[in-house]
Motif scaffolding. Structure first.
Motif, short mmCIF file in Angstrom:
data_model
loop_
_atom_site.label_atom_id
_atom_site.label_comp_id
_atom_site.label_asym_id
_atom_site.label_seq_id
_atom_site.Cartn_x
_atom_site.Cartn_y
_atom_site.Cartn_z
N LEU A 42 6.81 2.83 5.71
CA LEU A 42 7.43 4.14 5.51
C LEU A 42 8.15 4.23 4.16
O LEU A 42 8.30 5.32 3.61
CB LEU A 42 8.41 4.44 6.64
N ALA A 43 8.55 3.08 3.63
CA ALA A 43 9.29 3.07 2.38
C ALA A 43 8.46 3.59 1.21
O ALA A 43 9.00 4.08 0.21
CB ALA A 43 9.78 1.66 2.07
N THR A 44 7.13 3.48 1.31
CA THR A 44 6.27 3.90 0.20
C THR A 44 5.43 5.12 0.53
O THR A 44 4.70 5.61 -0.34
CB THR A 44 5.31 2.75 -0.20
N GLN A 45 5.52 5.62 1.74
CA GLN A 45 4.61 6.68 2.18
C GLN A 45 4.84 7.98 1.43
O GLN A 45 5.97 8.43 1.26
CB GLN A 45 4.77 6.93 3.68
N VAL A 46 3.75 8.56 0.96
CA VAL A 46 3.78 9.91 0.41
C VAL A 46 2.74 10.74 1.15
O VAL A 46 1.83 10.20 1.78
CB VAL A 46 3.48 9.92 -1.12
N LYS A 47 2.88 12.03 1.08
CA LYS A 47 1.99 12.91 1.83
C LYS A 47 0.57 12.81 1.29
O LYS A 47 0.34 12.83 0.09
CB LYS A 47 2.48 14.36 1.73
N GLY A 48 -0.38 12.68 2.21
CA GLY A 48 -1.78 12.59 1.80
C GLY A 48 -2.65 12.14 2.95
O GLY A 48 -2.23 12.12 4.12
N GLU A 49 -3.87 11.75 2.63
CA GLU A 49 -4.86 11.37 3.64
C GLU A 49 -4.43 10.13 4.41
O GLU A 49 -4.67 10.02 5.62
CB GLU A 49 -6.21 11.14 2.96
N TRP A 50 -3.81 9.17 3.71
CA TRP A 50 -3.39 7.94 4.37
C TRP A 50 -2.06 8.16 5.07
O TRP A 50 -1.06 8.50 4.45
CB TRP A 50 -3.27 6.79 3.37
N THR A 51 -2.08 8.00 6.39
CA THR A 51 -0.90 8.16 7.22
C THR A 51 -0.60 6.82 7.90
O THR A 51 -1.40 5.89 7.86
CB THR A 51 -1.14 9.22 8.30
N LEU A 52 0.55 6.76 8.53
CA LEU A 52 0.92 5.55 9.25
C LEU A 52 -0.12 5.22 10.32
O LEU A 52 -0.54 4.07 10.46
CB LEU A 52 2.30 5.75 9.89
N GLU A 53 -0.57 6.22 11.03
CA GLU A 53 -1.55 6.00 12.09
C GLU A 53 -2.88 5.50 11.52
O GLU A 53 -3.52 4.60 12.10
CB GLU A 53 -1.77 7.30 12.87
N LYS A 54 -3.30 6.05 10.40
CA LYS A 54 -4.55 5.60 9.79
C LYS A 54 -4.43 4.16 9.31
O LYS A 54 -5.38 3.37 9.43
CB LYS A 54 -4.92 6.52 8.61
N THR B 235 0.76 5.02 -0.35
CA THR B 235 1.09 5.81 -1.53
C THR B 235 -0.03 6.79 -1.85
O THR B 235 0.08 7.56 -2.79
CB THR B 235 1.35 4.91 -2.76
N ASN B 236 -1.11 6.74 -1.06
CA ASN B 236 -2.30 7.56 -1.26
C ASN B 236 -2.82 7.48 -2.69
O ASN B 236 -2.89 8.47 -3.42
CB ASN B 236 -2.01 9.01 -0.84
N PRO B 237 -3.19 6.25 -3.10
CA PRO B 237 -3.58 6.04 -4.50
C PRO B 237 -5.00 6.51 -4.80
O PRO B 237 -5.88 6.47 -3.95
CB PRO B 237 -3.51 4.51 -4.63
N LYS B 238 -5.19 6.96 -6.03
CA LYS B 238 -6.55 7.21 -6.52
C LYS B 238 -7.22 5.88 -6.83
O LYS B 238 -8.43 5.73 -6.67
CB LYS B 238 -6.51 8.08 -7.77
N LEU B 239 -6.42 4.91 -7.29
CA LEU B 239 -6.92 3.57 -7.62
C LEU B 239 -6.03 2.54 -6.94
O LEU B 239 -4.80 2.61 -7.04
CB LEU B 239 -6.90 3.33 -9.13
N LEU B 240 -6.65 1.60 -6.23
CA LEU B 240 -5.94 0.51 -5.58
C LEU B 240 -6.21 -0.77 -6.37
O LEU B 240 -7.36 -1.11 -6.61
CB LEU B 240 -6.43 0.35 -4.13
N ILE B 241 -5.15 -1.46 -6.76
CA ILE B 241 -5.27 -2.73 -7.50
C ILE B 241 -4.74 -3.85 -6.62
O ILE B 241 -3.62 -3.76 -6.09
CB ILE B 241 -4.49 -2.69 -8.82
#
Length: 228
Positions: A98-110, A145-151
């Motif tokens: 939850l500390a990094t969550q931002v609104k977007g497709e990726w949710t806690l449940e996902k 964080t719903n990233p466009k790019l994951l590193i």
């Protein structure tokens, strides 16, 4: 999506990067390969704004991000799973996420669907997790964080073979979802099956680039630069 040209950086008077070139296109899985101490983590730090580059350019989604502070780079849509995981040890699994969550497709449940073990451990403190669970948490935290790019820096370092397999399955699933990924790891055979393209780093320079088919056949490159 990501373009790095002629990147140079170092620590104080010690120069580490002498000209890194790499790129990641939308939806691709790309690797950065090389032996220890060749500049892979330094490259990530310079791209992410943790380390200020001396020369070179970094563009993300067509915009220059060279030398921006780390928090601004993160806001452009790059999610980082750092070397050593660096989860918050005194927060629970769910609090870490939850500390990094931002609104977007990726949710806690996902994220819990992707990593069922984290759901089981959601109330455990970060420092009570195994190494594999910590890596799953680090990936989930970055995805939230719903990233466009994951590193991912050293994606499976120090993990048992079965846990490594879970991480590779995760990256394969993310690729099917269209997630762009840049991954650093030493497990070349696994990466050849997952990744589209590869960049080999030697002494702070990009010395080879090609696709998985080319890397599979490039025995000289693997022996000379990757030690396999």
């Amino acid at each position: 999506m990501l373009k790095v040209n002629g990147l140079e950086a170092g620590y104080g008077r010690s120069q580490v990067l002498f000209g890194i070139d790499l790129s990641v296109r939308a939806g691709e899985v790309v690797t950065m390969l090389g032996r220890n101490g060749m500049g892979k983590t330094t490259t990530i730090k310079a791209m992410m704004g943790v380390l200020k580059p001396g020369r070179g350019e970094v563009h993300f989604t067509g915009k220059p991000i060279t030398g921006l502070p780390a928090h601004r780079v993160a806001r452009t849509g790059i999610g980082l799973v750092p070397e050593g995981r660096q989860i918050f040890p005194n927060l629970t699994v769910e609090e870490n996420m939850l500390a990094t969550q931002v609104k977007g497709e990726w949710t806690l449940e996902k994220a819990y669907t992707m990593f069922p073990r984290l759901r089981e451990r959601r109330s455990n403190l970060g420092n009570k997790l195994s190494g594999g669970e910590q890596q799953m948490l680090a990936i989930a935290r970055a995805l939230l964080t719903n990233p466009k790019l994951l590193i991912l820096d050293e994606a499976t370092e120090g993990l048992a073979p079965l846990v490594r397999a879970e991480i590779w399955n995760c990256l394969t699933a993310l690729k099917r979802l269209g997630q762009s990924i840049l991954v650093v790891d030493k497990n070349i055979d696994a990466l050849i099956k997952i990744a589209d393209r590869h960049f080999v780093i030697e002494k702070g320079r990009t010395v080879w680039a090609g696709n998985s088919g080319q890397l599979s056949e490039a025995d000289d490159i693997r022996q000379r630069y990757l030690g396999v």
